[in-house]
Design an enzyme around this catalytic site. Structure first.
Site, PDB file in Angstrom:
ATOM      1  N   CYS A 139     -57.541   3.200   3.431  1.00  0.00           N
ATOM      2  CA  CYS A 139     -57.271   2.711   4.790  1.00  0.00           C
ATOM      3  C   CYS A 139     -58.421   3.067   5.729  1.00  0.00           C
ATOM      4  CB  CYS A 139     -55.965   3.310   5.312  1.00  0.00           C
ATOM      5  SG  CYS A 139     -56.098   4.956   6.020  1.00  0.00           S
TER       6      CYS A 139
ATOM      7  N   CYS B 282     -56.875   6.983  -0.849  1.00  0.00           N
ATOM      8  CA  CYS B 282     -56.494   5.922   0.085  1.00  0.00           C
ATOM      9  C   CYS B 282     -57.723   5.164   0.594  1.00  0.00           C
ATOM     10  CB  CYS B 282     -55.750   6.544   1.269  1.00  0.00           C
ATOM     11  SG  CYS B 282     -55.164   5.331   2.464  1.00  0.00           S
TER      12      CYS B 282
HETATM   13 ZN   LIG Z   1     -55.366   6.437   4.454  1.00  0.00          ZN
END
Ligand SMILES: [Zn+2]
Ligand SMILES: Nc1cc(N)c2c(=O)[nH][nH]c(=O)c2c1
Length: 373
Positions: free
Chosen positions: A307, A305
């Site tokens: 983010c 990920c």
């Molecule tokens: Zn994340």
């Protein structure tokens, strides 16, 4: 400008559609997932953080805003966009669903619904006309027809009466909404788990020519296979040049399998709700970061990920924050889960563009696991 759907292409491998939904506050790439901002806030998220994870549209609940702070105040503030400082598209639901799921003492008549506020017990009512006027005042780009979402399970006769009344209510909402209008009023197909009632509801509503259609009354506790059966029964009856919105759906598997069946829009509180108890959606399936096994795990929540939470913090740190009841922990888990679903939908759109959504789905489930849904 009015809300307009543009169908770009259909996936050669599945029934999925790539599209763009043009609204007065911007364009939405579909299929899309809409984060839920129940009370004019996606819990713990600033508009800037929502934009940084590429949320293109958010949902707010009419029932909650009608009760508090009231639609007149939001209108006085310049409308919901100004009130919450969100300049991208907003969709509001009509309030019917929350009345049935939140308030006490509900009385349904042909006129509408009488209920008591879950906040202070005040006796209130919503009708197709007033629910439409409240949403007009809030100023969302897309508003929903006032409907009843029958409970599951429910007797056939009850669902039949309820669905026929929802169709009559839909016509009253259109009358109250008026035309032409920058705001788009979407109809909601009901019919419970009965194919004949679903079909009749779809025919009733498409005869009223809404600019978009939702499939309601699903994701209400029924087995997933039943949801897909009802979806398949209905979706081909809806016009292909209008957006299709599956309400209340937001697990990764359902977003994939709903997109494959031709759904363009989804919303659900799931990602934000489970984030608040430390449960994460990751490329390897669900994980509960408060588990002791993450105490000294200094890796990211999800190695795949990108983010803000995964780029800057470890599982150990986020586990600590959650155990210590630090607000920042829940903000990080919320950022991650919303990013995960918004990013999943971006991958779905890429897969449709390249005619490989079926393959992508199988590969995703391989890693994510069907047990997690
Ligand atoms: Zn994340
Ligand atoms: N699962 C569901 C979630 C929802 N927010 C709704 C809704 O807002 N209206 N009508 C519905 O049928 C419905 C179903």
């Amino acid at each position: 400008m009015a809300v307009k759907y543009e169908l770009l292409k259909t996936c050669a491998q599945t029934g999925a559609r790539l599209g763009r939904l043009h609204t007065p506050h911007g364009v939405i790439d579909t299929p899309t997932f809409m984060p839920v901002g129940t009370q004019a806030s996606v819990k713990g998220m600033s508009p800037e953080e929502l934009k940084s994870l590429n949320a293109q549209i958010i949902l707010s609940n009419t029932y909650h805003l009608f009760l508090r702070p009231g639609h007149e105040l939001v209108k006085e503030a310049g409308g919901l966009h100004k009130f919450m400082n969100w300049d991208r598209p907003i969709l509001t639901d009509s309030g019917g669903f929350q009345v049935f799921s939140l308030s006490e003492m509900r009385k349904i008549t042909e006129q509408g619904v009488e209920f008591r506020s879950h906040i202070n017990g005040d006796k209130l009512s919503l009708t197709p006309e007033s629910a439409t006027q409240v949403q007009n005042a809030l100023g969302a780009d897309i508003i929903m027809a006032f409907d009843e979402c029958p409970p599951y399970p429910a007797e056939y006769e009850y669902v039949k009466q309820s669905t026929e009344r929802t169709s009559r209510w839909a016509e009253r909402c259109l009358q109250a909404h008026g035309r032409p209008h920058d705001q788009a009023l979407f109809g909601i197909v009901q019919g419970g788990m009965h194919k004949d009632l679903r079909k009749q509801s779809a025919l009733d509503l498409t005869s009223l020519d809404f600019p978009g259609y939702a499939m309601g009354g699903l994701s209400v506790g029924e087995p997933k296979h039943l949801m897909y059966e009802m979806l398949e029964e209905t979706i081909h009856l809806l016009p292909s040049d209008k957006p299709r919105y599956l309400m209340g759906v937001g697990s990764p598997d359902a977003l994939l399998d709903g997109s494959i069946r031709g759904v363009d829009m989804f919303d659900c509180v799931l990602p934000t709700r489970i984030a608040r108890n430390g449960t994460l959606m990751t490329s390897q399936g669900r994980m509960v970061v408060r588990n002791a096994k993450y105490t000294s795990d200094f890796g990211p929540l999800d190695p795949e990920c990108t983010c803000y939470a995964c780029r800057n913090y470890s599982r150990a740190y986020i586990r600590h924050l959650i155990k210590a009841d630090e607000m920042f922990g829940l903000r990080l888990t919320t950022i991650h889960n919303l990013h995960f679903l918004v990013n999943l939908m971006a991958q779905v759109r890429d897969a449709i563009r390249e005619d490989r959504l079926g393959t992508f789905r199988d590969q995703f489930f391989e890693k994510y696991g069907m047990a997690h849904n």
